[in-house]
Design a protein around this motif. Sequence first.
Motif, PDB file in Angstrom:
ATOM      1  N   ASN A  62       0.854  -1.185   0.000  1.00 55.53           N
ATOM      2  CA  ASN A  62       0.000   0.000   0.000  1.00 55.53           C
ATOM      3  C   ASN A  62       0.895   1.243   0.000  1.00 55.53           C
ATOM      4  OD1 ASN A  62      -2.009   1.888   0.291  1.00 55.53           O
ATOM      5  ND2 ASN A  62      -3.092   0.778   1.894  1.00 55.53           N
ATOM      6  N   ARG A  63       1.480   1.497  -1.156  1.00 50.47           N
ATOM      7  CA  ARG A  63       2.518   2.521  -1.295  1.00 50.47           C
ATOM      8  C   ARG A  63       2.052   3.904  -0.866  1.00 50.47           C
ATOM      9  NH1 ARG A  63       3.320   2.653  -6.961  1.00 50.47           N
ATOM     10  NH2 ARG A  63       2.209   4.636  -7.088  1.00 50.47           N
ATOM     11  N   LYS A  64       0.877   4.271  -1.263  1.00 53.66           N
ATOM     12  CA  LYS A  64       0.379   5.609  -0.947  1.00 53.66           C
ATOM     13  C   LYS A  64       0.153   5.780   0.551  1.00 53.66           C
ATOM     14  CE  LYS A  64      -1.663   6.307  -5.508  1.00 53.66           C
ATOM     15  NZ  LYS A  64      -0.777   7.432  -5.895  1.00 53.66           N
ATOM     16  N   ALA A  65      -0.362   4.748   1.213  1.00 58.38           N
ATOM     17  CA  ALA A  65      -0.562   4.818   2.663  1.00 58.38           C
ATOM     18  C   ALA A  65       0.781   4.886   3.377  1.00 58.38           C
ATOM     19  CB  ALA A  65      -1.369   3.616   3.144  1.00 58.38           C
ATOM     20  N   PHE A  66       1.755   4.088   2.920  1.00 64.28           N
ATOM     21  CA  PHE A  66       3.084   4.117   3.528  1.00 64.28           C
ATOM     22  C   PHE A  66       3.720   5.500   3.394  1.00 64.28           C
ATOM     23  CE2 PHE A  66       3.492  -0.655   3.413  1.00 64.28           C
ATOM     24  CZ  PHE A  66       3.788  -0.793   4.756  1.00 64.28           C
ATOM     25  N   ALA A  67       3.561   6.129   2.241  1.00 68.89           N
ATOM     26  CA  ALA A  67       4.143   7.461   2.029  1.00 68.89           C
ATOM     27  C   ALA A  67       3.557   8.456   3.025  1.00 68.89           C
ATOM     28  CB  ALA A  67       3.890   7.922   0.596  1.00 68.89           C
ATOM     29  N   GLN A  68       2.253   8.403   3.211  1.00 68.32           N
ATOM     30  CA  GLN A  68       1.602   9.290   4.178  1.00 68.32           C
ATOM     31  C   GLN A  68       2.082   8.992   5.602  1.00 68.32           C
ATOM     32  OE1 GLN A  68      -0.606  11.842   3.876  1.00 68.32           O
ATOM     33  NE2 GLN A  68      -0.671  11.783   1.642  1.00 68.32           N
ATOM     34  N   ASP A  69       2.181   7.704   5.920  1.00 69.16           N
ATOM     35  CA  ASP A  69       2.611   7.301   7.266  1.00 69.16           C
ATOM     36  C   ASP A  69       4.030   7.790   7.564  1.00 69.16           C
ATOM     37  OD1 ASP A  69       0.196   6.000   7.331  1.00 69.16           O
ATOM     38  OD2 ASP A  69       1.033   3.980   7.092  1.00 69.16           O
ATOM     39  N   ILE A  70       4.932   7.577   6.612  1.00 74.21           N
ATOM     40  CA  ILE A  70       6.329   7.972   6.813  1.00 74.21           C
ATOM     41  C   ILE A  70       6.431   9.480   7.004  1.00 74.21           C
ATOM     42  CG2 ILE A  70       8.593   8.086   5.690  1.00 74.21           C
ATOM     43  CD1 ILE A  70       7.811   5.375   4.320  1.00 74.21           C
ATOM     44  N   ALA A  71       5.666  10.227   6.212  1.00 73.18           N
ATOM     45  CA  ALA A  71       5.685  11.690   6.338  1.00 73.18           C
ATOM     46  C   ALA A  71       5.202  12.123   7.723  1.00 73.18           C
ATOM     47  CB  ALA A  71       4.812  12.313   5.246  1.00 73.18           C
ATOM     48  N   LYS A  72       4.141  11.490   8.225  1.00 72.15           N
ATOM     49  CA  LYS A  72       3.624  11.835   9.557  1.00 72.15           C
ATOM     50  C   LYS A  72       4.664  11.551  10.641  1.00 72.15           C
ATOM     51  CE  LYS A  72      -1.270  11.004   8.470  1.00 72.15           C
ATOM     52  NZ  LYS A  72      -2.438  10.114   8.730  1.00 72.15           N
ATOM     53  N   VAL A  73       5.350  10.429  10.509  1.00 69.46           N
ATOM     54  CA  VAL A  73       6.380  10.068  11.486  1.00 69.46           C
ATOM     55  C   VAL A  73       7.502  11.104  11.477  1.00 69.46           C
ATOM     56  CG1 VAL A  73       8.200   8.387  12.002  1.00 69.46           C
ATOM     57  CG2 VAL A  73       5.874   7.592  11.510  1.00 69.46           C
ATOM     58  N   CYS A  74       7.947  11.497  10.293  1.00 72.81           N
ATOM     59  CA  CYS A  74       9.036  12.468  10.184  1.00 72.81           C
ATOM     60  C   CYS A  74       8.645  13.811  10.802  1.00 72.81           C
ATOM     61  CB  CYS A  74       9.419  12.668   8.716  1.00 72.81           C
ATOM     62  SG  CYS A  74      10.203  11.232   7.945  1.00 72.81           S
ATOM     63  N   VAL A  75       7.436  14.263  10.518  1.00 72.83           N
ATOM     64  CA  VAL A  75       6.974  15.546  11.056  1.00 72.83           C
ATOM     65  C   VAL A  75       6.930  15.497  12.579  1.00 72.83           C
ATOM     66  CG1 VAL A  75       4.972  17.081  11.224  1.00 72.83           C
ATOM     67  CG2 VAL A  75       5.709  16.244   8.984  1.00 72.83           C
ATOM     68  N   ARG A  76       6.449  14.382  13.125  1.00 69.90           N
ATOM     69  CA  ARG A  76       6.384  14.259  14.583  1.00 69.90           C
ATOM     70  C   ARG A  76       7.779  14.203  15.198  1.00 69.90           C
ATOM     71  NH1 ARG A  76       1.387  11.484  17.583  1.00 69.90           N
ATOM     72  NH2 ARG A  76      -0.290  12.420  16.350  1.00 69.90           N
TER      73      ARG A  76
END
Length: 508
Positions: A439-453
Amino acid sequence: MTLHCTAMAKRLIALAASAGLLLAMGACSRSDDVSSAASSSASASSTTKDGNVVIFAPSDGITISQQTPLSKWEKLVPEIVSSLKSKGVDSRNITVRTASSLDRQSQSVQDYVVNHVTGAAKKTKTTLVVAPVANTTESDRQYGDYVSRAITWNDDSSDEDEQAYAQSAERLVSALRLAQDEGMKVVLISNSLQEYVPDAFVKMSDAEQIGMLQAQKLASKLALDKTSSDNPKHIEVLLPYDTTDESGQDIDATFAQSVFKGIWKVLGPYFKDGKAVSPSGKLTASSTDDDWRKVAFEATKSEQIRQVLAERLGMDKDRSSHTRIDGVIACNDFVADAVIAELSDLAYTGSAADINPSITISGIMDNIAGKHDLKKKAVPDPIKAPESDDDDESADDSGKDESIDKQNAQWPIVTGYGAYAGSMPSIVNGQQWMTALENRKAFAQDIAKVCVRFNASQKIDGLSFVKNTTVSGQKTPTVQEDALAVSAYNLKKTLIEPGYISLADAGM
């Protein structure tokens, strides 16, 4: 303060000694490393509150066919960048670097970390997103770039190539540990590193999960739970496996073994109960995980795959009658494509939609085109297999029962993995029952959220997609998303509507 500086100095000296970094700091980048950022250096945007995100990814591996899986680094990395921007991260704070080998990647990571630590500019929060480059075989790459692997090495190996690999891996680990010591966060994607614990791990599907997923979908479509031993399903497993590399060295069999382990975890009980049999006899009720080599074969060319399938069905020399085959686990879409070509040449007819059908192919195509929704209808499977009768009027001059052969010639369930765009028409027309992808698109969103936090000094434990798993012996926050299993029934919703493929890719 003095102790901290001394410890850091020792670490820097060790890093520099491993690659001669301090002798030529600016000359360490290699020709195939790619860096991209709006700013010329990591410190150019030090006043931005969002902090820096630096992505280190592998260059896309070359696959053995012109068709490639949708799970490619060149697809994921831009989506991570786009997701970061959508969450307010300035493009000048995002850097992307790619490398074709672990050696070059470790050099690139080391260069960045040392420059960041020794730089005179004011430090800003920084998160490193690292997808370690793994050594993969040609057949492994057919599953896609994201398959999770454990990258390990042997410090005491006498082999020069293994020694060089170990040095590269240890250089990468040392650089990442230094980054953490100096306040940076590390997000590791897909591949774990021996004895290294990141701040967060992004877990993709591993080989065993890929095998299990296909077997589960096959078992469900064939309704193996309702199958009788009086009418068992005939199933073949085609396990691609490269025995040697380009230099003739034996290849680690762990990946292929793990794929089969996942398959057999699901199918083994059905074979044991007599509800499933192998037309070739390579798998039996007494088979175990250790019998993976019986179904493994070299699959670097389509012709090899087609020949193996014909031999398994006993139709490589005599094609006058058909061998019953209800299901083929092809493991990846490259193999599945060759299986479909050979089944067509062997004059198997129909489609996967004809097996325990819930909708017609025309209905599936209308649904994808947006004409109407799917309507299901259950069709029972006979408890006992039909028996041949030479005296039956349907028998021809040779004694072959034409009605039995017609049933045996029915198209089987074919599974794959990788979601090749070129395979989509086969999914739509029912020749390939299912494929899957991350689920590439979900992973991209997840990784971005982790980085921002991380860059905001916030915890990630509360995120719904983060679970604690064990990485290198320690509990580690782990980003997880289920793989997307795709068939004609959900192709529109799963791949077309999110934008993974177009209607044209699906042959519509």
